[in-house]
Design an enzyme around this catalytic site. Structure first.
Site, mmCIF file in Angstrom:
data_model
loop_
_atom_site.group_PDB
_atom_site.id
_atom_site.type_symbol
_atom_site.label_atom_id
_atom_site.label_comp_id
_atom_site.label_asym_id
_atom_site.label_seq_id
_atom_site.Cartn_x
_atom_site.Cartn_y
_atom_site.Cartn_z
ATOM 1 C CB THR A 150 -46.682 -14.558 -0.316
ATOM 2 O OG1 THR A 150 -46.663 -13.593 0.813
ATOM 3 C CG2 THR A 150 -48.601 -14.450 -0.674
ATOM 4 C CG ASP B 117 -41.414 -13.391 5.577
ATOM 5 O OD1 ASP B 117 -42.724 -13.045 6.142
ATOM 6 O OD2 ASP B 117 -40.395 -12.601 5.660
ATOM 7 C CB SER B 118 -38.134 -15.537 1.911
ATOM 8 O OG SER B 118 -38.440 -14.124 1.783
ATOM 9 C CB THR C 231 -41.576 -12.539 -3.671
ATOM 10 O OG1 THR C 231 -41.770 -11.604 -2.991
ATOM 11 C CG2 THR C 231 -42.225 -13.353 -4.239
ATOM 12 C CG ASP C 232 -40.078 -9.913 1.405
ATOM 13 O OD1 ASP C 232 -40.338 -9.712 0.130
ATOM 14 O OD2 ASP C 232 -40.424 -9.665 2.525
ATOM 15 N NE ARG D 32 -26.681 -1.572 -4.377
ATOM 16 C CZ ARG D 32 -27.214 -0.506 -4.142
ATOM 17 N NH1 ARG D 32 -27.968 0.302 -2.984
ATOM 18 N NH2 ARG D 32 -28.153 -0.177 -5.354
ATOM 19 C CD GLN E 227 -25.658 3.856 -4.825
ATOM 20 O OE1 GLN E 227 -26.452 4.505 -5.653
ATOM 21 N NE2 GLN E 227 -24.518 3.667 -4.314
ATOM 22 C CB CYS E 228 -27.357 1.202 -13.105
ATOM 23 S SG CYS E 228 -27.042 3.139 -13.191
HETATM 24 N N1 ASP Z 1 -42.683 -11.610 3.332
HETATM 25 C C1 ASP Z 1 -42.906 -12.838 2.575
HETATM 26 C C2 ASP Z 1 -42.127 -13.852 2.082
HETATM 27 O O1 ASP Z 1 -41.091 -13.351 1.782
HETATM 28 C C3 ASP Z 1 -43.724 -12.190 0.891
HETATM 29 C C4 ASP Z 1 -43.161 -13.042 0.292
HETATM 30 O O2 ASP Z 1 -43.180 -14.489 -0.166
HETATM 31 O O3 ASP Z 1 -44.018 -13.048 -0.728
HETATM 32 O O4 ASP Z 1 -41.876 -14.246 3.024
#
Ligand code: ASP
Length: 349
Positions: free
Chosen positions: A17, A61-62, A93-94, A250, A282-283
């Site tokens: 993103t 995309d990650s 972020t994923d 887990r 899992q916690c």
């Molecule tokens: N789906 C995106 C990714 O992980 C979300 C992001 O970038 O935050 O590439």
């Protein structure tokens, strides 16, 4: 902390993103041109840091991150390691916590910062969190101590005003700006009016040893969760998969599982066949203690290894790295419980 004049940073854009901006004529989101970084983010010029840019082609995309791409990242950084003071990786972020964890194990005796960051809103959008995350990540990657050593010679995630040890993080929110948390280890730095480094939390490399990149991963592993109603046939099927070498299991609470005779037997048989089975909770916060309840003790008796307070992301990437390095399974089991990169607390905090 010293001024970062004349520092040189390599910025690697993998995708995600953060690297999007709005096309001024169509209004659609499109990949940002990182070769024009300074004209898009003029604030970077005030850092007095030379930033070179390397972009994944194509950006991903990650969710499409792979062990081979981790190896490529390690190799790209290792090739130019001596030319830069630090590295910033822009990443979706994923799966950022998986990549940060993997890279932490793939660089032995790291002496320079590798800072991963991204954003929840594209960099070209009003209210973006991407600009701050990027600018401060560059500042951290360039920061030096008075003795000239890097301020943070670790693989970290910088996000939403916090610098976290990468292998301690997890993405805990898909919509808050505060997307990452480190439940079992304190922040390495906080950004407010000042950038405050918590030096006691930052690891220091051994100055007598060189940095060593590790460029192999063994992904013959699986993560599965214990849950009420878990079925014998499915678990036995998983544990007898040809080539399976490691499992991150887990469990409930402090490392507990149902007292089903078949479960203990299937796990004991798998460990006897040389599978490494690691117990992770899992916690999100807390530590595995298989001796606390008989529901946990049975797993210890079956040969399960404690993942202590490691995250799932960390446990699975550590297992993949160790399996690729050591053919002796007892060594892998023993190293899983050892603190290699600050990823687990041998002494519970
Ligand atoms: N789906 C995106 C990714 O992980 C979300 C992001 O970038 O935050 O590439």
């Amino acid at each position: 902390m010293t001024n970062n004049n004349n520092s040189r940073i390599l910025l690697i854009y993998t995708g995600g993103t953060i690297g999007m901006c709005r096309n001024s004529s169509t209004g659609a989101l499109q990949p940002f041109d990182f070769s024009q970084l300074n004209s898009h983010i003029p604030e970077l010029a005030h850092l007095n840091t030379q930033i070179d840019v390397h972009t994944f082609n194509p950006p991903i995309d990650s969710s499409d991150m792979t062990p081979q791409l981790w190896i490529n990242l390690v190799s790209d950084i290792a090739k130019v390691y001596n030319d830069y003071d630090g590295f910033v990786i822009l990443h979706g972020t994923d799966t950022m916590s998986y990549t940060a964890s993997a890279l932490s194990f793939m660089f032995e005796n790291l002496t320079k910062p590798i800072i991963l960051t991204g954003s929840q809103l594209p960099i070209g959008q009003p209210r973006t969190d991407g600009k701050e995350n990027l600018i401060t990540s560059v500042e951290i990657a360039a920061a030096k101590r008075p003795d000239g050593q890097a301020m943070v010679p670790e693989v970290c995630i910088y996000f939403n005003w916090k610098l976290l040890r990468g292998n301690r993080t997890m993405k805990h929110s898909s919509d808050e700006f505060n997307a990452f948390k480190s439940f079992n280890f304190p922040n390495l730095a906080n950004a407010g009016v000042d950038l405050v480094y918590h030096e006691a939390n930052i690891r220091r490399p051994d100055p007598t040893k060189p940095m060593r990149p590790l460029m192999s991963i063994d992904n013959n592993v699986i993560i599965f969760s214990i849950f009420p109603g878990i079925r014998e046939d499915i678990i036995r099927h998983v544990l007898t998969t040809p080539d399976l070498k490691g499992v991150v299991m887990r469990t409930f609470g402090s490392g507990n599982a149902p007292q089903l005779p078949w479960l203990k037997e299937a796990i004991a048989e798998a460990t006897a066949r040389g599978k490494v089975i690691v117990n992770v909770s899992q916690c999100m916060q807390g530590c595995i203690e298989m001796g606390r309840y008989s529901t946990g003790y049975q797993l210890k008796e079956a040969g399960v290894v404690s993942g202590r307070d490691m995250t799932v992301e960390c446990a699975v990437t550590k297992l993949m790295c160790l399996l690729s390095q050591y053919s002796d399974i007892d060594t892998v089991r023993q190293m899983m419980t050892k603190d290699l990169r600050g990823e687990l607390s041998e002494q519970v905090l």
